[in-house]
Design an enzyme around this catalytic site. Structure first.
Site, PDB file in Angstrom:
ATOM      1  N   ASN A 195       0.833  -1.229  -0.031  1.00 26.02           N
ATOM      2  CA  ASN A 195       0.015  -0.049   0.013  1.00 26.02           C
ATOM      3  C   ASN A 195       0.922   1.303   0.129  1.00 26.02           C
ATOM      4  OD1 ASN A 195      -1.871   2.025   0.356  1.00 26.02           O
ATOM      5  ND2 ASN A 195      -2.525   1.497   2.480  1.00 26.02           N
TER       6      ASN A 195
ATOM      7  N   LYS B 284       0.128   4.361  -0.171  1.00 30.58           N
ATOM      8  CA  LYS B 284      -0.685   5.488   0.294  1.00 30.58           C
ATOM      9  C   LYS B 284      -0.431   6.579  -0.463  1.00 30.58           C
ATOM     10  CE  LYS B 284      -0.166   3.086   4.782  1.00 30.58           C
ATOM     11  NZ  LYS B 284      -0.027   3.207   6.277  1.00 30.58           N
TER      12      LYS B 284
ATOM     13  N   HIS C  67      -9.273   0.870   5.577  1.00 29.23           N
ATOM     14  CA  HIS C  67      -8.089   1.144   5.983  1.00 29.23           C
ATOM     15  C   HIS C  67      -8.126   1.974   7.301  1.00 29.23           C
ATOM     16  CE1 HIS C  67      -3.776   2.247   6.462  1.00 29.23           C
ATOM     17  NE2 HIS C  67      -3.419   1.389   5.901  1.00 29.23           N
TER      18      HIS C  67
ATOM     19  N   GLU D 150      -6.384   4.541   8.103  1.00 29.74           N
ATOM     20  CA  GLU D 150      -6.495   6.062   7.795  1.00 29.74           C
ATOM     21  C   GLU D 150      -7.564   6.644   7.169  1.00 29.74           C
ATOM     22  OE1 GLU D 150      -2.467   5.333   5.699  1.00 29.74           O
ATOM     23  OE2 GLU D 150      -1.742   4.898   7.751  1.00 29.74           O
TER      24      GLU D 150
ATOM     25  N   GLU E  83      -4.815  -5.174  10.837  1.00 33.97           N
ATOM     26  CA  GLU E  83      -3.847  -4.260  10.900  1.00 33.97           C
ATOM     27  C   GLU E  83      -4.210  -3.435  12.257  1.00 33.97           C
ATOM     28  OE1 GLU E  83      -2.092  -2.774   6.952  1.00 33.97           O
ATOM     29  OE2 GLU E  83      -3.758  -1.487   7.526  1.00 33.97           O
TER      30      GLU E  83
ATOM     31  N   GLY F  84       3.115   1.870  10.962  1.00 33.21           N
ATOM     32  CA  GLY F  84       3.904   2.811  10.802  1.00 33.21           C
ATOM     33  C   GLY F  84       4.857   3.386  12.072  1.00 33.21           C
TER      34      GLY F  84
ATOM     35  N   SER G  76       4.234  -2.429  10.274  1.00 28.29           N
ATOM     36  CA  SER G  76       5.601  -2.462  10.545  1.00 28.29           C
ATOM     37  C   SER G  76       6.249  -3.865  10.115  1.00 28.29           C
ATOM     38  CB  SER G  76       6.002  -2.146  12.053  1.00 28.29           C
ATOM     39  OG  SER G  76       5.508  -0.809  12.373  1.00 28.29           O
TER      40      SER G  76
HETATM   41  O1  G3H Z   1      -1.795  -0.670   4.630  1.00 26.68           O
HETATM   42  C1  G3H Z   1      -0.500  -0.592   5.362  1.00 26.68           C
HETATM   43  C2  G3H Z   1      -0.420  -0.461   6.669  1.00 26.68           C
HETATM   44  O2  G3H Z   1      -1.063   0.798   6.933  1.00 26.68           O
HETATM   45  C3  G3H Z   1       0.866  -0.594   7.309  1.00 26.68           C
HETATM   46  O3  G3H Z   1       1.848   0.381   7.338  1.00 26.68           O
HETATM   47  P1  G3H Z   1       3.263   0.107   7.651  1.00 26.68           P
HETATM   48  O4  G3H Z   1       3.776  -1.145   6.973  1.00 26.68           O
HETATM   49  O5  G3H Z   1       3.946   1.441   7.293  1.00 26.68           O
HETATM   50  O6  G3H Z   1       3.298   0.022   9.225  1.00 26.68           O
END
Ligand code: G3H
Length: 266
Positions: free
Chosen positions: A16, A18, A108, A110, A178, A184, A224
């Site tokens: 992803n 983003k 998601h 976010e 998640e 993150g 992460s």
């Molecule tokens: O969509 C992916 C997740 O929000 C995980 O993000 P991350 O790998 O940066 O922790």
């Protein structure tokens, strides 16, 4: 224990992006990723790889994937619950299908936290995705406060039940667990923690959509994920891949996650 090798569920590693990489950067990135994996002799039929670029990149990614016959899947990060009409800024699932997206992320964290998406909107988007022949990747997860108040699985289980309301048992779906506190943060859930919740989520699938769907639906872990920790998740019986954020923007790191089998000695 060896890697989870359930024959009914091909592992999926999904990146992803983003709000990162414009359409020109996307072309260069996807080309390099495909070369990198090809050089490493990655077997795409054994571990599926998908990227989730911003909407504005999708046409460029489609053109490249189709012209070069790249064995990569791709999808969008969101879609509208509506098909068309006066919905400024929204993107229809029909448009995504036209761009040959296979997948779409829905719910998601976010979207839920920054855009106030609730369970009802998530459920409507899941229906819209299925209507347009897109496989929804339904994202669920608890915040740190939820974890303290309700334990690890109560919120993800409730979110998944809500998201599945009105979904038929013929549906092809993917679930991504998640934990919000792991996204993150560099503080990933342990494989045991993720497995514990994934097992509960599989029970929800069984109760709502039946044994067969539960047995063939992939459950991903996200939060992460990196090359150094992916193998632990892939050894768990109810985890079938990863939804990767930050590390999906680094070709070497993402390739290392995709090639998790080398970390488990296969
Ligand atoms: O969509 C992916 C997740 O929000 C995980 O993000 P991350 O790998 O940066 O922790």
């Amino acid at each position: 224990m060896a890697v989870n090798d359930n024959p009914r569920r091909t592992p999926l590693i999904a990146g992803n992006w983003k709000m990162n990489l414009d359409h020109l950067q996307a072309i260069a990135f996807v080309q390099k990723l495909a070369w990198n994996l090809k050089d490493a002799k990655h077997d795409f039929s054994a571990v599926e790889v998908a990227v989730f670029p911003p909407f504005t990149d999708l046409r460029s990614v489609q053109t490249l994937v189709s012209a070069d016959k790249l064995p990569l899947a791709y999808g969008a990060q969101d879609l509208s619950a509506q098909d068309s009409g006066a919905y400024t800024g929204e993107i229809s699932g029909g448009f995504l299908s036209q761009l040959e997206c296979q997948y779409v992320l829905i719910g998601h964290s976010e979207r839920r936290t920054l855009h106030g998406e609730d369970d009802e909107q998530v459920a409507a988007k899941v229906k819209a995705a299925l209507k347009h022949n897109l496989v929804p990747i339904i994202c669920v997860g608890e915040t740190a406060a939820d974890l303290e108040l309700h334990g690890p699985s109560a919120v993800p289980v409730a979110q998944l039940k809500a998201a599945l309301s009105g979904v038929s048992n013929a549906a092809d779906i993917v679930v991504a667990y998640e934990p919000v506190w792991a996204i993150g943060s560099g503080q990933a859930a342990t494989p045991e923690q993720a497995e514990q919740v994934a097992a509960q989520l599989r029970n929800v699938l069984k109760d709502t959509l039946g044994e067969d769907v539960a047995a063939r639906t992939r459950i991903l872990y996200g939060g992460s994920v990196k090359g150094v920790n992916i193998a632990g998740y892939m050894r768990e019986p109810n985890l079938d891949g990863a939804l990767v954020g930050g590390a999906s923007l680094d070709i070497d790191e993402f390739s290392s996650i995709v090639r998790f089998q080398k970390h488990v000695g296969l």
